[in-house]
Design a protein around this motif. Structure first.
Motif, PDB file in Angstrom:
ATOM      1  N   THR A 117      -0.415   0.758  -4.071  1.00 55.26           N
ATOM      2  CA  THR A 117      -1.001   0.485  -5.351  1.00 55.26           C
ATOM      3  C   THR A 117      -0.590   1.123  -6.377  1.00 55.26           C
ATOM      4  N   ALA A 118      -2.196   2.107  -5.921  1.00 56.49           N
ATOM      5  CA  ALA A 118      -2.248   2.840  -7.095  1.00 56.49           C
ATOM      6  C   ALA A 118      -1.051   4.219  -7.313  1.00 56.49           C
ATOM      7  N   SER A 132      -1.923  13.294  -6.626  1.00 57.95           N
ATOM      8  CA  SER A 132      -1.475  12.516  -5.140  1.00 57.95           C
ATOM      9  C   SER A 132      -2.346  11.700  -4.816  1.00 57.95           C
ATOM     10  N   ASP A 133      -1.753  10.282  -3.748  1.00 57.32           N
ATOM     11  CA  ASP A 133      -1.986   9.015  -3.436  1.00 57.32           C
ATOM     12  C   ASP A 133      -2.029   8.683  -2.272  1.00 57.32           C
ATOM     13  N   ARG A 191       3.159  10.373  -3.696  1.00 59.42           N
ATOM     14  CA  ARG A 191       2.903   9.722  -2.162  1.00 59.42           C
ATOM     15  C   ARG A 191       2.606  10.326  -1.291  1.00 59.42           C
ATOM     16  N   GLN A 192       0.937  10.181  -0.728  1.00 55.65           N
ATOM     17  CA  GLN A 192       0.575  11.527   0.528  1.00 55.65           C
ATOM     18  C   GLN A 192       0.613  10.143   1.689  1.00 55.65           C
ATOM     19  N   GLU A 193       1.341  10.672   2.765  1.00 53.50           N
ATOM     20  CA  GLU A 193       1.685   9.724   3.597  1.00 53.50           C
ATOM     21  C   GLU A 193       0.999   9.423   4.959  1.00 53.50           C
ATOM     22  N   GLY A 204      -5.429   8.498  -7.744  1.00 55.90           N
ATOM     23  CA  GLY A 204      -5.809   6.944  -8.858  1.00 55.90           C
ATOM     24  C   GLY A 204      -4.712   5.968  -9.325  1.00 55.90           C
ATOM     25  N   ALA A 205      -4.729   4.692  -9.621  1.00 53.81           N
ATOM     26  CA  ALA A 205      -3.701   3.809 -10.380  1.00 53.81           C
ATOM     27  C   ALA A 205      -4.545   4.172 -12.409  1.00 53.81           C
TER      28      ALA A 205
END
Length: 318
Positions: free
Chosen positions: A146-147, A141-142, A169-171, A121-122
């Protein structure tokens, strides 16, 4: 004449090691973060408080709590992103520490203990608390760009997090561990705060009910006082489907992680979740209950390691 109700000083349901067991000391919090002052005023009990229905007040309170209790110099989140209630988030961390301790005499501490926060999360809240309290390192991970940017900014602008937290980053929106946990990378625990609701309608309905209970009257519209984007609040199939998918994927990382965990909001989710864990041959399954104010929350934990593998893991890493 009606007497004032006295608020208890100690929130006894919170974890014994929590820094938030006593009521907020607003004088100390304002000293740490002066911008909180404009939001503090006496409530109906005559105690200092903030308006928890004002997102700016909640954000200012969080900034003050994180600076005062966890040494955070910089913390911010974009507008409309989830602003987490910190005492509850801290309880998850402390209970994971107890889970890692197991039957041992000491909680494993230090940078060599690594956790994965799925959906960081952000706010980057779990890595902040886990690193401060126990010195753990984290992967956050997200899927939300933006987060990710917000969590990275928090990590980069707090010197204690720079070498202890890595945001990835989880793509793939339907993956949890794939391409996040690297080949041969050991992870001591995973944690997750799933989107609890199955739809936007369900999320708004739950928020309206919460506000009605707190304010004593039905509000005209859903005011999500802690904010939240779609992927933070709801997902197709709700938390039951989300956790089920996580469990099935966790099999592929069964020897790279000691404990997989996830918050479970609804008690009715537990029974079908246990059935899935038995189906995938988890060796140990635990449900840890946490009391927070009027609410009882819980997380479920599972591992695929045999007793010998657990012993060897502890001996080699902890």
């Amino acid at each position: 004449m009606q007497q004032k109700k006295a608020h208890p000083k100690v929130k006894s349901q919170l974890h014994p090691r929590s820094q938030h067991r006593e009521r907020y000391n607003f004088d100390a919090l304002i000293k740490s973060s002066p911008e909180l002052k404009e939001f503090v005023a006496p409530n109906n009990y005559g105690d200092d408080s903030v308006d928890f229905f004002n997102p700016n007040a909640v954000k200012a309170l969080n900034k003050a709590l994180l600076k005062h209790h966890y040494g955070v110099e910089f913390w911010d989140i974009p507008e409309h992103y989830l602003c987490p209630p910190i005492p509850g988030r801290a309880d998850y961390i402390h209970n994971i520490a107890d889970l890692l301790k197991g039957n041992g005499t000491q909680i494993p501490k230090g940078k060599h203990i690594k956790g994965l926060d799925i959906g960081v999360g952000a706010s980057c809240i779990y890595p902040i608390i886990g690193n401060y309290e126990y010195g753990w390192s984290f992967i956050g991970s997200d899927t939300n760009e933006t987060a990710i940017a917000s969590a990275k900014a928090i990590e980069q602008q707090n010197s204690n997090l720079q070498s202890s937290v890595e945001i990835r980053r989880q793509e793939q929106t339907n993956a949890f561990f794939k391409d996040i946990i690297k080949p041969n990378e050991p992870v001591d625990f995973t944690m997750c705060n799933p989107p609890f609701h199955a739809s936007k309608h369900d999320a708004e309905k739950a928020s309206l009910k919460k506000l009605k209970n707190l304010k004593g009257k039905r509000p005209s519209k859903a005011l999500l006082n802690f904010g939240g984007q779609q992927d933070e609040l709801w997902t197709k199939g709700g938390e039951a489907r989300f956790v089920k998918d996580m469990i099935y994927e966790s099999r592929n990382f069964s020897k790279q992680c000691f404990w997989f965990t996830s918050l479970i909001s609804k008690e009715v989710t537990l029974k079908p979740t246990y059935k899935i864990l038995e189906k995938v041959n988890a060796t140990h399954i635990k449900t840890i209950e946490m009391g927070q104010g009027q609410k009882v929350s819980r997380f479920i934990a599972w591992t695929f390691l045999s007793d010998k593998e657990q012993h060897d893991w502890v001996a080699e890493r902890w």
